[in-house]
Design an enzyme around this catalytic site. Structure first.
Site, short mmCIF file in Angstrom:
data_model
loop_
_atom_site.label_atom_id
_atom_site.label_comp_id
_atom_site.label_asym_id
_atom_site.label_seq_id
_atom_site.Cartn_x
_atom_site.Cartn_y
_atom_site.Cartn_z
N ASP A 178 49.60 11.10 44.57
CA ASP A 178 49.61 9.64 44.65
C ASP A 178 48.34 9.04 45.24
O ASP A 178 48.04 7.85 45.03
CB ASP A 178 50.77 9.19 45.55
CG ASP A 178 50.62 9.80 46.95
OD1 ASP A 178 50.71 11.03 47.06
OD2 ASP A 178 50.38 9.04 47.92
N THR A 192 48.28 13.69 53.46
CA THR A 192 47.17 12.75 53.29
C THR A 192 46.79 11.98 54.54
O THR A 192 47.66 11.44 55.23
CB THR A 192 47.57 11.72 52.22
OG1 THR A 192 48.06 12.43 51.10
CG2 THR A 192 46.41 10.83 51.84
N VAL A 249 47.24 16.05 40.38
CA VAL A 249 46.79 14.87 41.12
C VAL A 249 48.03 14.18 41.65
O VAL A 249 48.98 13.92 40.89
CB VAL A 249 45.97 13.92 40.21
CG1 VAL A 249 45.68 12.62 40.93
CG2 VAL A 249 44.67 14.59 39.78
N GLY A 280 53.42 13.28 46.81
CA GLY A 280 53.05 12.42 45.69
C GLY A 280 54.14 12.31 44.64
O GLY A 280 54.36 11.24 44.06
N THR A 318 51.36 8.30 52.84
CA THR A 318 51.13 9.73 53.06
C THR A 318 52.45 10.45 52.83
O THR A 318 53.51 9.93 53.18
CB THR A 318 50.58 9.96 54.49
OG1 THR A 318 50.43 11.36 54.71
CG2 THR A 318 51.46 9.36 55.57
N GLY A 319 52.39 11.60 52.20
CA GLY A 319 53.63 12.32 51.89
C GLY A 319 53.56 12.95 50.52
O GLY A 319 52.48 13.15 49.96
N1 GLY Z 1 50.07 12.54 49.06
C1 GLY Z 1 49.28 13.63 48.65
C2 GLY Z 1 49.72 14.26 47.43
O1 GLY Z 1 50.90 14.31 47.11
O2 GLY Z 1 48.90 14.78 46.73
#
Ligand code: GLY
Length: 257
Positions: free
Chosen positions: A187, A156, A185, A210, A207-208
């Site tokens: 985070d 992300t 979907v 979810g 970021t990472g």
């Molecule tokens: N951080 C993005 C996802 O896991 O979708």
């Protein structure tokens, strides 16, 4: 005081992609900074910065985002202001700049719109639309065909900004994870997990993975660590340490106090 921080995505990147990642991050930060120094709001700045990421296929957002199990791009994005106003889209297709749609939702009334409903809202409010195939980059298609299990795609893209009125804003945009199940979907569009902004305390974007970020409510956890005037860097490190102590997976966060 004006401030903007961007992140091009938490993930190990190969050596030959380092330069493109640095250049893209710089371009995004400069776009957001140009808005701030010309008197724009933090929301406008975050939107401008993330739009740059969404047009650069180096990053996992907008055009060139990673492909899901159907070989398609499905996008999530969200924005949140210190006033606790927020807006988000998830699993949306055929939208060039999901961050702009998230901002329109925030300015309309806070909610998370998904899939066809998000697309319909985007069309109605004049967002830039395209065929869903137009967001698929050749490199991503090739990687998807090779069924590569380990991706070096940065995750992300995120941004936090502070404008001259003292308003803090956090934003996120992503194509999710490589080969994610269609309809998954993460985070990024979920307030408290992918992003959080609270008045005079701070703003955080994450970021990472979810699946790791959601159960520890990472962005809100990081903002809670800011209480008592803790330095944002220490709060970020404590938040990531909390995640690592509880779940598997990679994550990062940026915070403005
Ligand atoms: N951080 C993005 C996802 O896991 O979708």
């Amino acid at each position: 005081m004006l401030c903007i921080v961007v992140h091009g995505g938490a993930k190990t990147i190969s050596e030959e992609k380092v330069e493109a990642n640095h250049a893209g991050c710089t371009a995004a930060a400069e776009a957001g900074w140009a808005v701030l120094i010309s008197g724009g709001t933090a929301a406008e700045s975050v939107e401008a910065a993330i739009r740059v990421f969404e047009t650069d296929q180096t990053f996992n957002a907008g055009f060139g985002a990673t492909l899901n199990s159907d070989g398609e791009v499905e996008l999530d994005a969200a924005i949140m202001e210190g006033s606790l106003c927020w807006g988000g889209v998830a699993a949306v297709q055929g939208v060039r700049h999901p961050i702009s749609v998230a901002r329109k939702i925030m300015d309309d009334k806070p909610r998370l719109l998904v899939a066809e409903g998000a697309k319909r809202f985007a069309t109605e409010c004049g967002a830039e639309m395209c065929r869903k195939e137009a967001l698929v980059a050749d490199e991503q298609k090739q990687q998807w065909k090779e069924d590569q299990k380990v991706s070096d795609r940065p995750n992300t893209v995120v941004c936090v900004a502070l404008d001259k009125s003292g308003t803090l804003v956090a934003g996120t945009s992503t194509g999710g994870t490589t080969h994610q199940q269609a309809g998954r979907v993460g985070d990024s569009a979920v307030v408290g997990c992918g992003l959080y902004a609270d008045g005079k305390i701070g703003a955080c974007s994450t970021t990472g993975n979810g699946e790791s970020i959601i159960p520890v409510v990472l962005a809100k956890t990081a903002i809670d660590f800011l209480n008592g005037d803790r330095h944002p860097e220490e709060a970020a490190q404590m938040a990531i340490a909390a995640l690592k102590s509880k779940v598997e997976g990679e994550a990062g966060c940026i915070i403005l106090g």
